[in-house]
Scaffold this motif. Structure first.
Motif, PDB file in Angstrom:
ATOM      1  N   GLY A 138       0.832  -1.205   0.000  1.00  0.00           N
ATOM      2  CA  GLY A 138       0.000   0.000   0.000  1.00  0.00           C
ATOM      3  C   GLY A 138       0.858   1.242   0.000  1.00  0.00           C
ATOM      4  N   GLU A 139       0.169   2.377  -0.129  1.00  0.00           N
ATOM      5  CA  GLU A 139       0.855   3.677  -0.149  1.00  0.00           C
ATOM      6  C   GLU A 139       1.546   3.938   1.188  1.00  0.00           C
ATOM      7  N   THR A 140       0.782   3.778   2.282  1.00  0.00           N
ATOM      8  CA  THR A 140       1.363   3.932   3.621  1.00  0.00           C
ATOM      9  C   THR A 140       1.428   2.552   4.242  1.00  0.00           C
ATOM     10  N   LEU A 141       2.608   2.174   4.696  1.00  0.00           N
ATOM     11  CA  LEU A 141       2.767   0.852   5.305  1.00  0.00           C
ATOM     12  C   LEU A 141       2.720   0.984   6.830  1.00  0.00           C
ATOM     13  N   PRO A 142       2.343  -0.088   7.514  1.00  0.00           N
ATOM     14  CA  PRO A 142       2.068   0.045   8.948  1.00  0.00           C
ATOM     15  C   PRO A 142       3.258   0.499   9.791  1.00  0.00           C
ATOM     16  N   THR A 143       4.481   0.088   9.438  1.00  0.00           N
ATOM     17  CA  THR A 143       5.609   0.500  10.292  1.00  0.00           C
ATOM     18  C   THR A 143       5.785   2.021  10.252  1.00  0.00           C
ATOM     19  N   ALA A 144       5.627   2.620   9.075  1.00  0.00           N
ATOM     20  CA  ALA A 144       5.734   4.085   8.982  1.00  0.00           C
ATOM     21  C   ALA A 144       4.638   4.736   9.827  1.00  0.00           C
ATOM     22  N   ALA A 145       3.434   4.166   9.793  1.00  0.00           N
ATOM     23  CA  ALA A 145       2.325   4.727  10.569  1.00  0.00           C
ATOM     24  C   ALA A 145       2.606   4.590  12.074  1.00  0.00           C
ATOM     25  N   LEU A 146       3.166   3.437  12.484  1.00  0.00           N
ATOM     26  CA  LEU A 146       3.466   3.220  13.907  1.00  0.00           C
ATOM     27  C   LEU A 146       4.567   4.171  14.381  1.00  0.00           C
ATOM     28  N   LYS A 153       3.504  10.511  20.240  1.00  0.00           N
ATOM     29  CA  LYS A 153       3.344  10.140  21.655  1.00  0.00           C
ATOM     30  C   LYS A 153       4.037   8.798  21.885  1.00  0.00           C
ATOM     31  N   PRO A 154       5.211   8.808  22.544  1.00  0.00           N
ATOM     32  CA  PRO A 154       5.956   7.557  22.729  1.00  0.00           C
ATOM     33  C   PRO A 154       5.210   6.583  23.643  1.00  0.00           C
ATOM     34  N   GLN A 155       4.853   5.440  23.097  1.00  0.00           N
ATOM     35  CA  GLN A 155       4.187   4.375  23.869  1.00  0.00           C
ATOM     36  C   GLN A 155       4.222   3.095  23.035  1.00  0.00           C
ATOM     37  N   ASN A 156       3.830   1.989  23.636  1.00  0.00           N
ATOM     38  CA  ASN A 156       3.737   0.720  22.901  1.00  0.00           C
ATOM     39  C   ASN A 156       2.556   0.806  21.942  1.00  0.00           C
ATOM     40  N   LEU A 157       2.777   0.364  20.715  1.00  0.00           N
ATOM     41  CA  LEU A 157       1.733   0.518  19.693  1.00  0.00           C
ATOM     42  C   LEU A 157       1.577  -0.759  18.872  1.00  0.00           C
ATOM     43  N   LEU A 158       0.325  -1.059  18.514  1.00  0.00           N
ATOM     44  CA  LEU A 158       0.020  -2.214  17.672  1.00  0.00           C
ATOM     45  C   LEU A 158      -0.676  -1.748  16.407  1.00  0.00           C
ATOM     46  N   SER A 159      -0.488  -2.515  15.343  1.00  0.00           N
ATOM     47  CA  SER A 159      -1.234  -2.268  14.114  1.00  0.00           C
ATOM     48  C   SER A 159      -2.389  -3.274  14.069  1.00  0.00           C
ATOM     49  N   VAL A 160      -3.615  -2.809  13.888  1.00  0.00           N
ATOM     50  CA  VAL A 160      -4.766  -3.720  13.956  1.00  0.00           C
ATOM     51  C   VAL A 160      -5.693  -3.568  12.758  1.00  0.00           C
ATOM     52  N   PHE A 206      -1.846  -7.429  13.970  1.00  0.00           N
ATOM     53  CA  PHE A 206      -1.034  -8.061  12.934  1.00  0.00           C
ATOM     54  C   PHE A 206       0.438  -7.900  13.256  1.00  0.00           C
ATOM     55  N   GLY A 207       1.270  -8.475  12.420  1.00  0.00           N
ATOM     56  CA  GLY A 207       2.688  -8.575  12.749  1.00  0.00           C
ATOM     57  C   GLY A 207       3.490  -7.294  12.633  1.00  0.00           C
ATOM     58  N   ARG A 208       2.970  -6.212  13.148  1.00  0.00           N
ATOM     59  CA  ARG A 208       3.722  -4.953  13.183  1.00  0.00           C
ATOM     60  C   ARG A 208       3.487  -4.306  14.544  1.00  0.00           C
ATOM     61  N   TYR A 209       4.594  -3.995  15.226  1.00  0.00           N
ATOM     62  CA  TYR A 209       4.516  -3.457  16.579  1.00  0.00           C
ATOM     63  C   TYR A 209       5.602  -2.417  16.777  1.00  0.00           C
ATOM     64  N   VAL A 210       5.366  -1.535  17.763  1.00  0.00           N
ATOM     65  CA  VAL A 210       6.424  -0.660  18.261  1.00  0.00           C
ATOM     66  C   VAL A 210       6.411  -0.800  19.779  1.00  0.00           C
ATOM     67  N   PHE A 211       7.587  -0.979  20.359  1.00  0.00           N
ATOM     68  CA  PHE A 211       7.657  -1.179  21.809  1.00  0.00           C
ATOM     69  C   PHE A 211       8.645  -0.216  22.440  1.00  0.00           C
ATOM     70  N   THR A 212       8.366   0.130  23.695  1.00  0.00           N
ATOM     71  CA  THR A 212       9.377   0.766  24.530  1.00  0.00           C
ATOM     72  C   THR A 212      10.194  -0.385  25.140  1.00  0.00           C
ATOM     73  N   PRO A 213      11.406  -0.108  25.624  1.00  0.00           N
ATOM     74  CA  PRO A 213      12.226  -1.218  26.156  1.00  0.00           C
ATOM     75  C   PRO A 213      11.602  -1.895  27.381  1.00  0.00           C
ATOM     76  N   ALA A 247      -3.450   1.275  19.842  1.00  0.00           N
ATOM     77  CA  ALA A 247      -3.443   0.603  18.539  1.00  0.00           C
ATOM     78  C   ALA A 247      -3.833   1.588  17.451  1.00  0.00           C
ATOM     79  N   ILE A 248      -3.302   1.323  16.240  1.00  0.00           N
ATOM     80  CA  ILE A 248      -3.754   2.122  15.101  1.00  0.00           C
ATOM     81  C   ILE A 248      -4.189   1.182  13.989  1.00  0.00           C
ATOM     82  N   SER A 249      -5.155   1.642  13.202  1.00  0.00           N
ATOM     83  CA  SER A 249      -5.660   0.794  12.125  1.00  0.00           C
ATOM     84  C   SER A 249      -4.574   0.619  11.079  1.00  0.00           C
ATOM     85  N   ASN A 250      -4.433  -0.617  10.601  1.00  0.00           N
ATOM     86  CA  ASN A 250      -3.463  -0.907   9.549  1.00  0.00           C
ATOM     87  C   ASN A 250      -3.870  -0.150   8.281  1.00  0.00           C
TER      88      ASN A 250
END
Ligand code: G1P
Length: 296
Positions: A138-146, A153-160, A206-213, A247-250
């Motif tokens: 797609g035009e925008t891919l989930p990792t860029a969105a995350l 806002k730094p926090q743990n994030l999921l793509s859903v 889905f298989g895209r995440y962003v985590f804090t340590p 979470a953010i929509s994929n």
């Protein structure tokens, strides 16, 4: 909090669903026509500004390392044959300024354990996780969105994304809270592969995440969960209960390349979108659909 420059790619899985193709070859190197699925995930991460790629590998995965390593012999042979474009294609698989680290998951103890194996390479930094089986287009891919949402806002994030009731048992399913004005959904919990009647929603992670340590500290305390494995979803569930996950929509089209049908669909759609193949492939499909033996 610092910007996200690291991404973890768990690639230790056995790929039993694709045997015998994956007997000697890592499933992550299965190609979508001419590019391995892991390379699409790596390009997605690089496109999101990531410069350090951490691969968590296992037995039989040496070829993944080779794919992202320089191959000077091949490069000089291609140059000698006047195939500079191909030489550049091979050389730029990992662009300048991007580095790769390989760590080994000694035993297949689950996705959460695989991510924990990356802890020494990630250190006290936020990071993305990409599962190559989830092939995104797609035009925008989930990792860029995350990564963009993390910048805000730094926090743990999921793509859903929403899945059908029949499919909830294949995914980590959200216990969702409110959707904020910024489009982020607060996450109250995550249930790994629930039965249809126990699913708290139809929003699948889905298989895209962003985590804090902080996720590493939680993973270290986990006991084996579903399937006797250390589940990443259980760590996310704990962080969510403490109000630390959103979470953010994929934003893209997802293909489940962990299943044969999903993989086939990805190849067909990729061919239909490919400037070199589209017309010929459409002609072929039309021919097959109207030809003899296609009445069913
Ligand atoms: C993993 C995760 C699951 C997630 C899924 C996405 O499961 O454990 O929470 O929904 O990836 O593809 P797997 O498909 O590896 O069993």
């Amino acid at each position: 909090m610092t910007r996200i420059t690291k991404a973890v790619f768990p690639v230790a899985g056995l790929g039993t669903r694709f045997l015998p193709a994956t007997k000697a070859m890592p499933k992550e190197l299965l190609p979508i026509i001419d590019k391995p699925i892991i390379q699409f995930a790596v390009e997605e991460a690089i496109g999101a500004g990531i410069t350090e790629l951490v691969f968590v590998t296992g037995r039989n995965k040496r070829a993944v390392g080779d794919h992202f390593d320089a191959n000077l012999e091949l490069e000089s042979q291609l140059l000698a044959k006047g195939k500079k474009e191909l030489r550049d294609l091979v050389r730029n698989i990992v662009p300048e300024g991007v580095s790769c680290i390989f760590v080994r998951q000694p035993e297949p103890l689950g996705l959460g354990h695989a991510v924990l194996c990356a802890a020494p390479a990630v250190g006290n930094n936020p990071f993305a996780v990409l599962l190559a089986d989830d092939f995104m287009q797609g035009e925008t891919l989930p990792t860029a969105a995350l990564v963009a949402a993390f910048d805000q806002k730094p926090q743990n994030l999921l793509s859903v994304s929403e899945v059908s009731a029949e499919e909830v048992s294949k995914y980590g399913i959200l216990r969702p809270g409110e959707r904020g004005a910024d489009g982020l959904i607060s996450v109250k919990g995550l249930v790994e592969k629930p039965a249809r009647e126990d699913a708290p929603s139809r929003l699948a992670s889905f298989g895209r995440y962003v985590f804090t340590p902080e996720v590493f500290a939680v993973l270290r305390t986990l006991k084996p969960g579903a399937g006797g494995e250390i589940q990443l979803a259980d760590a996310i569930d704990q962080l969510a209960e403490a109000g630390k996950v959103a979470a953010i929509s994929n934003p893209s089209q997802r293909y489940d390349c962990g299943s044969k049908f999903g993989y086939l669909t990805a190849i067909v759609d990729h061919a239909l979108a490919h400037p070199d193949y589209r017309t010929r492939f459409l002609d072929l499909l039309r021919d097959r659909l109207t030809g003899p033996g296609c009445s069913q």
